[in-house]
Design a protein around this motif. Structure first.
Motif: not given
Length: 120
Positions: A47-54, A56-59, A63-72, A79-84
């Motif tokens: 996964a990756a997240a860009v600094r501006a505009a929020g 994100t992209t996931l493999s 996708r559908g199980r993980f979420t990526v986020s940034r605290d600028y 990386l929130q990982m669910n249904n591992l």
């Protein structure tokens, strides 16, 4: 110089959840990404997240199980990982740089990694 420190790894049963953190020191990078490497396999993009505009992209595999986020403000990435699943097992690495790529080589900075083990 950017330094990255991952945390939050551990052992969990299949179907469980974990939240990984990446603490960055130094200048804030435009892109931050997560990679993982299972034993005997090549390091792969997660996964990756860009600094501006929020943005994100996931493999496709997460996708559908993980979420990526940034605290600028605090220069953190999560990386929130669910249904591992057992195939999510590996060492997870945080990476940072100014351009996006699905290869580790696109990022000049990376951390030491944190182990995630999912048992079935």
């Amino acid at each position: 110089q950017v330094q990255l420190v991952e945390s939050g790894g551990g052992s969990v049963q299949a179907g469980g959840s974990l939240r990984l953190s990446c603490a960055a020191s130094g200048p804030s990078s435009h892109w931050m990404a997560w990679f993982r490497q299972a034993p005997g396999r090549e390091r792969e993009f997660v996964a990756a997240a860009v600094r501006a505009a929020g943005a994100t992209t996931l493999s496709d595999s997460v996708r559908g199980r993980f979420t990526v986020s940034r605290d600028y403000i605090n220069n953190m990435m999560y990386l929130q990982m669910n249904n591992l699943k057992s195939e999510d097992t590996g060492v997870y690495y945080c990476a940072a740089g100014e351009t996006f790529g699905r290869s580790q080589s696109a990022y000049p900075y990376s951390g030491q990694g944190t182990q995630v083990t999912v048992s079935s």
